[in-house]
Design a protein around this motif. Structure first.
Motif, PDB file in Angstrom:
ATOM      1  N   GLU A  98       0.848  -1.185   0.000  1.00  0.00           N
ATOM      2  CA  GLU A  98       0.000   0.000   0.000  1.00  0.00           C
ATOM      3  C   GLU A  98       0.885   1.236   0.000  1.00  0.00           C
ATOM      4  O   GLU A  98       2.039   1.182   0.420  1.00  0.00           O
ATOM      5  CB  GLU A  98      -0.913   0.002   1.233  1.00  0.00           C
ATOM      6  CG  GLU A  98      -2.050   0.979   1.118  1.00  0.00           C
ATOM      7  CD  GLU A  98      -3.153   0.709   2.136  1.00  0.00           C
ATOM      8  OE1 GLU A  98      -3.940   1.634   2.361  1.00  0.00           O
ATOM      9  OE2 GLU A  98      -3.221  -0.399   2.675  1.00  0.00           O
ATOM     10  N   GLN A  99       0.334   2.344  -0.473  1.00  0.00           N
ATOM     11  CA  GLN A  99       1.066   3.601  -0.449  1.00  0.00           C
ATOM     12  C   GLN A  99       0.115   4.746  -0.153  1.00  0.00           C
ATOM     13  O   GLN A  99      -1.071   4.676  -0.482  1.00  0.00           O
ATOM     14  CB  GLN A  99       1.795   3.838  -1.760  1.00  0.00           C
ATOM     15  CG  GLN A  99       0.930   3.897  -2.977  1.00  0.00           C
ATOM     16  CD  GLN A  99       1.741   4.072  -4.243  1.00  0.00           C
ATOM     17  OE1 GLN A  99       2.803   4.674  -4.219  1.00  0.00           O
ATOM     18  NE2 GLN A  99       1.246   3.549  -5.339  1.00  0.00           N
ATOM     19  N   ILE A 100       0.653   5.764   0.511  1.00  0.00           N
ATOM     20  CA  ILE A 100      -0.129   6.945   0.858  1.00  0.00           C
ATOM     21  C   ILE A 100       0.640   8.166   0.388  1.00  0.00           C
ATOM     22  O   ILE A 100       1.828   8.302   0.680  1.00  0.00           O
ATOM     23  CB  ILE A 100      -0.369   7.043   2.383  1.00  0.00           C
ATOM     24  CG1 ILE A 100      -1.236   5.898   2.870  1.00  0.00           C
ATOM     25  CG2 ILE A 100      -1.019   8.371   2.743  1.00  0.00           C
ATOM     26  CD1 ILE A 100      -1.441   5.900   4.369  1.00  0.00           C
ATOM     27  N   GLN A 101      -0.030   9.057  -0.317  1.00  0.00           N
ATOM     28  CA  GLN A 101       0.562  10.329  -0.729  1.00  0.00           C
ATOM     29  C   GLN A 101       0.402  11.278   0.449  1.00  0.00           C
ATOM     30  O   GLN A 101      -0.712  11.578   0.867  1.00  0.00           O
ATOM     31  CB  GLN A 101      -0.173  10.858  -1.968  1.00  0.00           C
ATOM     32  CG  GLN A 101       0.438  12.069  -2.592  1.00  0.00           C
ATOM     33  CD  GLN A 101       1.578  11.721  -3.525  1.00  0.00           C
ATOM     34  OE1 GLN A 101       1.606  10.657  -4.095  1.00  0.00           O
ATOM     35  NE2 GLN A 101       2.505  12.634  -3.671  1.00  0.00           N
ATOM     36  N   VAL A 102       1.513  11.761   1.027  1.00  0.00           N
ATOM     37  CA  VAL A 102       1.451  12.632   2.198  1.00  0.00           C
ATOM     38  C   VAL A 102       1.804  14.070   1.873  1.00  0.00           C
ATOM     39  O   VAL A 102       1.775  14.923   2.761  1.00  0.00           O
ATOM     40  CB  VAL A 102       2.346  12.097   3.345  1.00  0.00           C
ATOM     41  CG1 VAL A 102       1.794  10.817   3.906  1.00  0.00           C
ATOM     42  CG2 VAL A 102       3.771  11.936   2.893  1.00  0.00           C
ATOM     43  N   GLY A 103       2.156  14.337   0.667  1.00  0.00           N
ATOM     44  CA  GLY A 103       2.484  15.691   0.234  1.00  0.00           C
ATOM     45  C   GLY A 103       2.887  15.656  -1.225  1.00  0.00           C
ATOM     46  O   GLY A 103       2.924  14.592  -1.846  1.00  0.00           O
ATOM     47  N   GLN A 104       3.176  16.843  -1.737  1.00  0.00           N
ATOM     48  CA  GLN A 104       3.608  16.886  -3.124  1.00  0.00           C
ATOM     49  C   GLN A 104       4.965  16.197  -3.235  1.00  0.00           C
ATOM     50  O   GLN A 104       5.905  16.541  -2.532  1.00  0.00           O
ATOM     51  CB  GLN A 104       3.707  18.331  -3.602  1.00  0.00           C
ATOM     52  CG  GLN A 104       4.053  18.447  -5.062  1.00  0.00           C
ATOM     53  CD  GLN A 104       4.097  19.893  -5.526  1.00  0.00           C
ATOM     54  OE1 GLN A 104       3.866  20.808  -4.758  1.00  0.00           O
ATOM     55  NE2 GLN A 104       4.404  20.086  -6.781  1.00  0.00           N
ATOM     56  N   ASP A 105       5.063  15.198  -4.069  1.00  0.00           N
ATOM     57  CA  ASP A 105       6.294  14.417  -4.276  1.00  0.00           C
ATOM     58  C   ASP A 105       6.755  13.694  -3.013  1.00  0.00           C
ATOM     59  O   ASP A 105       7.937  13.456  -2.820  1.00  0.00           O
ATOM     60  CB  ASP A 105       7.436  15.299  -4.797  1.00  0.00           C
ATOM     61  CG  ASP A 105       7.106  15.926  -6.130  1.00  0.00           C
ATOM     62  OD1 ASP A 105       6.375  15.281  -6.905  1.00  0.00           O
ATOM     63  OD2 ASP A 105       7.571  17.052  -6.403  1.00  0.00           O
ATOM     64  N   ARG A 106       5.816  13.353  -2.129  1.00  0.00           N
ATOM     65  CA  ARG A 106       6.162  12.619  -0.910  1.00  0.00           C
ATOM     66  C   ARG A 106       5.161  11.491  -0.709  1.00  0.00           C
ATOM     67  O   ARG A 106       3.949  11.705  -0.762  1.00  0.00           O
ATOM     68  CB  ARG A 106       6.141  13.530   0.311  1.00  0.00           C
ATOM     69  CG  ARG A 106       7.192  14.581   0.272  1.00  0.00           C
ATOM     70  CD  ARG A 106       7.139  15.431   1.486  1.00  0.00           C
ATOM     71  NE  ARG A 106       8.123  16.492   1.347  1.00  0.00           N
ATOM     72  CZ  ARG A 106       8.248  17.472   2.189  1.00  0.00           C
ATOM     73  NH1 ARG A 106       7.444  17.551   3.229  1.00  0.00           N
ATOM     74  NH2 ARG A 106       9.160  18.384   2.000  1.00  0.00           N
ATOM     75  N   LYS A 107       5.701  10.295  -0.452  1.00  0.00           N
ATOM     76  CA  LYS A 107       4.849   9.120  -0.239  1.00  0.00           C
ATOM     77  C   LYS A 107       5.399   8.308   0.917  1.00  0.00           C
ATOM     78  O   LYS A 107       6.583   8.349   1.212  1.00  0.00           O
ATOM     79  CB  LYS A 107       4.844   8.215  -1.477  1.00  0.00           C
ATOM     80  CG  LYS A 107       4.159   8.769  -2.678  1.00  0.00           C
ATOM     81  CD  LYS A 107       4.195   7.752  -3.802  1.00  0.00           C
ATOM     82  CE  LYS A 107       3.589   8.333  -5.053  1.00  0.00           C
ATOM     83  NZ  LYS A 107       3.594   7.370  -6.149  1.00  0.00           N
TER      84      LYS A 107
ATOM     85  N   VAL B 180       9.426   8.194   0.791  1.00  0.00           N
ATOM     86  CA  VAL B 180       9.988   8.548  -0.512  1.00  0.00           C
ATOM     87  C   VAL B 180       9.692  10.018  -0.773  1.00  0.00           C
ATOM     88  O   VAL B 180       8.549  10.461  -0.661  1.00  0.00           O
ATOM     89  CB  VAL B 180       9.359   7.684  -1.642  1.00  0.00           C
ATOM     90  CG1 VAL B 180       9.926   8.069  -2.994  1.00  0.00           C
ATOM     91  CG2 VAL B 180       9.580   6.209  -1.367  1.00  0.00           C
ATOM     92  N   SER B 181      10.748  10.781  -1.097  1.00  0.00           N
ATOM     93  CA  SER B 181      10.594  12.191  -1.434  1.00  0.00           C
ATOM     94  C   SER B 181      11.660  12.568  -2.442  1.00  0.00           C
ATOM     95  O   SER B 181      12.463  11.732  -2.863  1.00  0.00           O
ATOM     96  CB  SER B 181      10.727  13.057  -0.177  1.00  0.00           C
ATOM     97  OG  SER B 181      12.055  13.015   0.301  1.00  0.00           O
ATOM     98  N   GLN B 182      11.689  13.844  -2.820  1.00  0.00           N
ATOM     99  CA  GLN B 182      12.716  14.304  -3.742  1.00  0.00           C
ATOM    100  C   GLN B 182      14.100  14.199  -3.118  1.00  0.00           C
ATOM    101  O   GLN B 182      15.088  14.053  -3.823  1.00  0.00           O
ATOM    102  CB  GLN B 182      12.454  15.742  -4.162  1.00  0.00           C
ATOM    103  CG  GLN B 182      11.290  15.887  -5.112  1.00  0.00           C
ATOM    104  CD  GLN B 182      11.099  17.317  -5.549  1.00  0.00           C
ATOM    105  OE1 GLN B 182      11.502  18.246  -4.868  1.00  0.00           O
ATOM    106  NE2 GLN B 182      10.465  17.494  -6.698  1.00  0.00           N
ATOM    107  N   ALA B 183      14.175  14.264  -1.810  1.00  0.00           N
ATOM    108  CA  ALA B 183      15.457  14.175  -1.117  1.00  0.00           C
ATOM    109  C   ALA B 183      16.018  12.756  -1.132  1.00  0.00           C
ATOM    110  O   ALA B 183      17.196  12.553  -0.898  1.00  0.00           O
ATOM    111  CB  ALA B 183      15.320  14.660   0.323  1.00  0.00           C
ATOM    112  N   GLY B 184      15.170  11.767  -1.367  1.00  0.00           N
ATOM    113  CA  GLY B 184      15.638  10.386  -1.421  1.00  0.00           C
ATOM    114  C   GLY B 184      14.634   9.417  -0.825  1.00  0.00           C
ATOM    115  O   GLY B 184      13.474   9.748  -0.603  1.00  0.00           O
TER     116      GLY B 184
END
Length: 114
Positions: free
Chosen positions: A39-48, A63-67
């Motif tokens: 399962e996955q949840i989107q917690v922000g823009q470009d963040r899961k 997972v985010s843009q930072a890594g």
């Protein structure tokens, strides 16, 4: 003029052939069965936040843009399809409950460090 049309057709045919070849290789590599996103949840823009099953273990991954960052290992049984619970069968924990538990533990650790 005929040569230009023939060149464009050859390029399109070659692109189609390459995409089919790469698509088959990608399906083979992604279907190994050792790693599954439950399962996955989107917690922000470009963040899961992902719940992954790797072998017999479950992990929460951020997972985010930072890594990509391992948040915690999670105990329990998780299935993509939730079966109808019976008395002798353990009920899998809902993902939201696991996430809430992790966030509470993380908050406690922050408070203890202060």
């Amino acid at each position: 003029m005929f040569r230009a049309v023939l060149t464009v057709a050859a390029v399109l045919l070659l692109a189609y052939w390459c995409s089919r070849l790469l698509g088959r290789q990608w399906v083979k590599s992604s279907g190994s069965g050792n790693l599954k996103i439950i399962e996955q949840i989107q917690v922000g823009q470009d963040r899961k936040i992902l719940l992954l099953k790797i072998g017999d273990s479950n992990y929460l991954i951020g997972v985010s843009q930072a890594g990509i960052q391992l948040l915690t290992e999670v105990e329990g049984e998780f299935e993509m399809k939730v079966p109808i619970p019976s008395q002798d069968m353990p009920v899998p924990l809902p993902f939201q409950d696991v996430l809430d538990k992790y966030l509470k533990n993380h908050q406690k650790k922050k408070e203890e460090d202060r």
